[in-house]
Design a protein around this motif. Structure first.
Motif, PDB file in Angstrom:
ATOM      1  N   ARG A   1      63.718 118.663 -34.904  1.00 25.79           N
ATOM      2  CA  ARG A   1      63.115 118.971 -36.200  1.00 25.79           C
ATOM      3  C   ARG A   1      61.844 118.153 -36.409  1.00 25.79           C
TER       4      ARG A   1
ATOM      5  N   GLU B   1      60.111 117.802 -42.173  1.00 21.25           N
ATOM      6  CA  GLU B   1      61.213 118.601 -42.713  1.00 21.25           C
ATOM      7  C   GLU B   1      62.281 117.743 -43.382  1.00 21.25           C
TER       8      GLU B   1
ATOM      9  N   LEU C   1      67.315 118.291 -45.726  1.00 18.79           N
ATOM     10  CA  LEU C   1      65.999 118.807 -45.394  1.00 18.79           C
ATOM     11  C   LEU C   1      65.243 119.202 -46.673  1.00 18.79           C
TER      12      LEU C   1
END
Length: 388
Positions: free
Chosen positions: A162, A166, A251
């Protein structure tokens, strides 16, 4: 075949790591080991794993090892920090597992990074006292630091692949220790034996006391700041008595990603050894049907102020985390010896932090100097607390 060096091979993490080696003997080989004072156990590890280099914490321990070591083929390195460096920089080592106690492995970790070794970090104090120094060295040398602590290992799995942008926040879970739900007044007379009865994990004495005070979680908050590049305001702690959810990541779209698993340190150790691959583990899987309810609670920092002190140290940064760590080690040792009470541990730490004038930490010399000052100061404060 991955070649492993272990700092702290006779401790609980080191023994679990060797169990992982046993389970994957076709993939893992031990090349060097460092131990504390347990010469008999290290001798048996030498006989089984046949490392090329070993070291021990003291000359007396090394003398005992010479009398019991089963092989003349092993090289006996220097003792103490020099021995840890020799083990960590063994030319054949690919991965260095740092599971040594306290800050003793700091120089060894930096030396291993300089030699391009992957670091499997089970020792949170290394990043607590020198996070900026260690992570910058790893960035320059493009060396991976893989977390072995179950909570940080869980977060590593949740954020893998990721983008940093995020991530809204990290959520570290804590079992709450043996005194979860008790009031501050109920903690004044608890004994070391009671504090050592952790409800979930079987760990060393010092880390078990840290879990009881919630300082272990505070140190993990500081460690998470350096491992994942987030600020104090992006790291939360939740009490989770079942210890099924090892940690979570929220997130920016509100999604929460969690890592769940059984409570066995062989799992995160194996993940660090196998990364970026995953290997089968010879352990039972998580049975969610038997887990029943999963509870989450906000920590009571009024009753357990060590967590608050850790956030204070993180927000101030500079040398205050060094002071926090040193004062905590002194206070815990005195509690285990029966010299101060359980509730005096945060008192000693906070008074030592109050007495310190923070300074920039840009070298190991500064870390060691602040550490010495904090230990001397906290010893004096502990003696005064003991008399009151």
């Amino acid at each position: 075949m991955k070649h492993i060096a272990i700092l702290g091979s006779t401790g609980s993490i080191g023994r679990s790591a060797l169990a992982v080696v046993d389970a994957h003997a076709d993939r893992l080989r031990v090349v060097s080991l460092a131990a504390g004072e347990n010469a008999d156990l290290l001798a048996s590890q030498i006989a089984k794993y046949r490392p090329q280099t070993v070291s021990m914490a003291s000359g007396a321990a090394l003398d005992r090892l010479r009398r019991t070591a089963p092989s003349r083929d092993v090289q006996l390195a220097e003792t103490g920090r020099d021995g840890l460096v020799a083990v960590a920089t063994h030319p054949d080592a690919d991965i260095v597992l740092c599971a040594s106690s306290g800050t003793e492995g700091l120089e060894a970790v930096l030396a291993a990074i300089e030699h391009g070794k992957t670091i499997a970090l089970a020792n949170k104090e290394v990043l607590v006292v020198a996070g900026g120094i260690v992570t910058e060295a790893a960035r320059v040398r493009q060396v991976a630091i893989l977390p072995v602590d179950s909570e940080h290992n869980a977060i590593h799995q949740c954020v893998h692949g990721r983008a940093h942008g995020e991530i809204r926040r990290l959520v570290l879970t804590a079992s709450g220790g043996p005194f979860r739900g008790r009031s501050a007044s109920e903690l004044t007379m608890v004994t070391a034996d009671e504090a050592l009865q952790h409800p979930t994990w079987r760990m060393g004495r010092k880390i078990t006391i840290d879990s009881a005070t919630l300082m272990n979680k505070g140190l993990e908050v500081i460690e998470a700041r350096w491992l994942f590049g987030v600020g104090a305001g992006q790291i939360d702690v939740l009490i989770h008595p079942q210890s099924v959810v090892h940690s979570m990541v929220e997130l920016i779209d509100g999604s929460v990603i969690a890592q769940l698993g059984i409570t066995d340190m062989r799992v995160p150790i194996q993940y660090a050894f196998s990364y970026p691959d995953r290997w089968p583990v010879p352990l039972p899987g998580l049975d969610l049907a038997r887990a029943h309810q999963l509870e989450f609670q906000i920590p009571d920092i009024g009753t357990f102020p060590c967590l608050r002190l850790a956030y204070r140290a993180l927000e101030a940064e500079r040398s205050l985390p060094v002071v926090l760590n040193a004062a905590n080690e002194v206070a815990v040792e005195r509690f285990l010896k029966g010299q101060i009470g359980f509730t005096s541990i945060p008192v000693v730490i906070e008074r030592t932090m109050d007495a310190h004038r923070p300074e920039e930490v840009c070298s190991l010399e500064t870390v060691r100097a602040v550490d010495r000052w904090a230990r001397e100061c906290s010893q004096e404060i502990a003696r005064a607390v003991e008399l009151t």
